[in-house]
Design an enzyme around this catalytic site. Structure first.
Site, PDB file in Angstrom:
ATOM      1  N   GLU A  85      67.039 -35.840  -2.104  1.00  0.00           N
ATOM      2  CA  GLU A  85      65.949 -36.584  -1.473  1.00  0.00           C
ATOM      3  C   GLU A  85      66.073 -37.776  -0.811  1.00  0.00           C
ATOM      4  OE1 GLU A  85      62.506 -38.429  -3.271  1.00  0.00           O
ATOM      5  OE2 GLU A  85      62.860 -36.764  -4.829  1.00  0.00           O
ATOM      6  N   CYS A 116      62.244 -33.867  -5.914  1.00  0.00           N
ATOM      7  CA  CYS A 116      63.211 -33.664  -7.223  1.00  0.00           C
ATOM      8  C   CYS A 116      63.418 -32.109  -7.278  1.00  0.00           C
ATOM      9  CB  CYS A 116      62.406 -34.150  -8.321  1.00  0.00           C
ATOM     10  SG  CYS A 116      62.072 -35.873  -8.213  1.00  0.00           S
ATOM     11  N   THR A 174      61.006 -47.090 -13.157  1.00  0.00           N
ATOM     12  CA  THR A 174      61.061 -45.509 -13.185  1.00  0.00           C
ATOM     13  C   THR A 174      62.241 -44.873 -12.266  1.00  0.00           C
ATOM     14  OG1 THR A 174      59.299 -45.066 -11.561  1.00  0.00           O
ATOM     15  CG2 THR A 174      58.769 -45.351 -13.864  1.00  0.00           C
ATOM     16  N   SER A 195      49.915 -37.627  -8.723  1.00  0.00           N
ATOM     17  CA  SER A 195      51.276 -37.190  -9.215  1.00  0.00           C
ATOM     18  C   SER A 195      51.429 -36.522 -10.740  1.00  0.00           C
ATOM     19  CB  SER A 195      52.357 -38.088  -8.926  1.00  0.00           C
ATOM     20  OG  SER A 195      53.524 -37.408  -8.874  1.00  0.00           O
ATOM     21  N   HIS A 224      61.701 -31.412 -15.765  1.00  0.00           N
ATOM     22  CA  HIS A 224      62.232 -32.838 -15.103  1.00  0.00           C
ATOM     23  C   HIS A 224      61.721 -33.699 -15.677  1.00  0.00           C
ATOM     24  CE1 HIS A 224      62.631 -35.471 -11.707  1.00  0.00           C
ATOM     25  NE2 HIS A 224      61.416 -35.405 -11.675  1.00  0.00           N
ATOM     26  N   LYS A 229      54.461 -35.383 -22.912  1.00  0.00           N
ATOM     27  CA  LYS A 229      53.210 -34.889 -22.541  1.00  0.00           C
ATOM     28  C   LYS A 229      53.228 -33.288 -22.239  1.00  0.00           C
ATOM     29  CE  LYS A 229      51.215 -39.453 -21.556  1.00  0.00           C
ATOM     30  NZ  LYS A 229      50.836 -40.287 -20.509  1.00  0.00           N
ATOM     31  N   ASN A 274      65.238 -41.713 -14.147  1.00  0.00           N
ATOM     32  CA  ASN A 274      64.988 -40.585 -13.233  1.00  0.00           C
ATOM     33  C   ASN A 274      66.180 -40.343 -11.914  1.00  0.00           C
ATOM     34  OD1 ASN A 274      63.983 -38.422 -11.538  1.00  0.00           O
ATOM     35  ND2 ASN A 274      61.982 -39.551 -11.330  1.00  0.00           N
ATOM     36  N   SER A 296      57.688 -33.508  -5.850  1.00  0.00           N
ATOM     37  CA  SER A 296      56.406 -33.678  -5.459  1.00  0.00           C
ATOM     38  C   SER A 296      56.176 -32.982  -3.787  1.00  0.00           C
ATOM     39  CB  SER A 296      56.315 -35.139  -5.491  1.00  0.00           C
ATOM     40  OG  SER A 296      56.094 -35.765  -6.665  1.00  0.00           O
TER      41      SER A 296
END
Length: 479
Positions: A86, A120, A162, A212, A250, A259, A324, A358
């Site tokens: 991207e 991503c 991030t 997101s 990811h 999480k 990331n 996304s």
């Protein structure tokens, strides 16, 4: 007529990580945030980054050249090459076309594929396309290469920690080490503005963080249910997390991965008739509310902690230390498994994979590791240098990192420039920009190759590269 190829998947992985990084612990102090906000709240340790001497094409060149060297295969043996990214450098010219410079000089111009773009998810789309090519009537018996590469940068502020940067090149073929499981692919797509890049003059995205995360978790729910339904039909039995030996995700940041694993345990609990006193209160929480229910999240993180540490933590070696890498992140997680586990521990294992981009695009799929230890050992050995590389990177002070990011921002898409960057901050075998001319055309060259990074597997000899590995221009030794 060729027969249907068996066990199509990944034969080899080449991971490129920039030589420089900034420590999240030091960023916390520099940014004036509370202790643990990045290291505990995000679950991160370090963030790799590039100066303006590297771009998406140089990262991809480094990964592909490294893959070809380490595997010692002929450039004419590649028939399909796709790039998932991207990081947009040109609105027309694909990164794949720049990579063709490596192949043209060896006489190979017959290579299908271009770039895949959706946040991503592009690397996964490219992987699926390569697999489909090999399993189709279009296949001519040659290998495919998939490149997942990105430079994740954010404007100064809460999202900047991030970021990350890196590239993964995958050699795809039959009789693989990591075969993708046929018929076990579940996909969820939707139209949302959770993360997007509408300003084509800037590398920085627009991000709705809360939305997101909700989109990420919803996509995880839908694809997991779809995967389980297909696996249950294929195996004629119910499937849950016990079906996987390892689960990879990811990873925008590692805390979200924890999480996500807890979310899968929550879905398994809802699908079962088992009753656990501490969890039963969450069985009837409305779906939309469940995405933001902190008590539910905490309960299932606690409930799944031991399983998470066994099945997913080993995959977080690279993401935790690099950050990331957008399209490359999931595949760096898979590579991490083979660094943190021995070949014997990985033999015949089932690896689940969740890919998210996304906008949105997402899929859950799986790999089965070969049961041939003689095939698996070299695969693991070839990834072993990553540990050494992670530990030998150059840590850059946060104030210097900020200056480099400012320079990158100022030089973004500027023509007629020659980047200036210390050669010792580029790993051996790294491609970098020599010049951007007045027509925005970029010239690249490669630093010399250290034997320690490109040693032939199983021997003491090494493949060395002379100073003529240039792309589209004359050689310029060092910056």
């Amino acid at each position: 007529m060729m027969s249907w190829p068996d066990n199509v998947g990944i034969l080899a992985l080449e991971v490129y990580i920039p030589k420089t990084y900034v420590a999240h612990e030091e960023l916390e102090v520099f940014d004036g945030v509370s202790t643990g906000k990045y290291t505990i709240g995000l679950g991160q340790r370090g963030m790799g980054f590039c100066s303006d001497a590297e771009d998406i094409c140089s990262l991809s060149l480094t990964a592909v050249h490294g893959l070809m060297e380490r595997q010692n295969i002929s450039y004419s043996d590649i028939g399909h090459l796709q790039v998932g990214t991207e990081t947009i450098q040109d609105k027309s010219k694909a990164v794949k076309t720049v990579l063709m410079d490596l192949f043209v000089k060896h006489g190979n111009t017959d290579i299908e594929g271009v770039d895949c773009i959706n946040a991503c998810y592009g690397g996964t789309a490219a992987l699926f396309n390569a697999i489909n090519w090999i399993e189709s009537s279009s296949w001519d018996g040659r290998y495919a290469i998939v490149v997942a590469a990105d430079i994740a940068v954010y404007a100064s502020g809460p999202a900047r920690p991030t970021g990350g940067a890196g590239a993964v090149a995958m050699l795809i073929g039959a009789n693989s080490v990591l075969s993708i499981d046929r018929g076990l692919r579940s996909t969820y797509m939707d139209h949302v503005y959770d993360f997007y890049k509408p300003d084509l003059n800037s590398e920085y995205p627009r991000v709705n963080g809360k939305l997101s995360i909700q989109c990420f978790l919803k996509a995880l729910d839908v694809t997991y249910k779809g995967y389980k339904a297909k696996a249950a039909k294929q195996h004629n039995r119910d499937v849950d997390l016990d079906y996987f030996d390892f689960m990879t995700f990811h990873s925008p940041y590692c805390k979200l991965v924890q999480k996500s694993f807890a979310r899968l345990c929550y879905q398994d609990y809802l699908a079962s008739s088992n009753v656990t006193d501490k969890l039963e209160q969450f069985r009837h929480v409305p779906v939309q509310e469940s995405y933001t229910n902190r008590e539910l999240e905490k309960a299932f993180i606690s409930h799944s902690k031991e399983e998470f540490e066994r099945k997913t933590v080993p995959s977080l070696l690279v993401p935790k230390n690099v950050g990331n890498m957008y399209t490359a992140t999931l595949y760096s997680c898979i590579a991490s498994l083979f660094i943190t586990n021995s070949p014997e521990e990985m033999l015949g294992k089932k690896i689940g994979a969740f890919s998210y981009g996304s906008g949105l695009a997402s899929s859950m799929f799986s790999f089965t590791v070969t049961s041939d230890i003689n095939k698996l050992r070299p695969f693991c050995t070839e990834l072993g240098h990553l540990n050494t590389h992670l530990n030998s990177r150059i840590k850059v002070a946060p104030e210097d990192f900020e200056k480099l990011m400012k320079r990158r921002e100022e030089n973004h898409h500027l023509p007629n420039r020659t980047p200036s960057y210390p050669a010792d901050r580029l790993s051996q075998g790294t491609y970098h920009i020599v010049q951007v001319d007045e027509e925005h055309r970029r010239t690249y060259t490669r630093t010399s190759v250290l034997d320690t990074l490109h040693q032939v597997s199983g021997g003491n000899s090494s493949i060395t590269t002379n100073h003529n590995d240039n792309c589209a221009a004359h050689y310029c030794p060092y910056m």
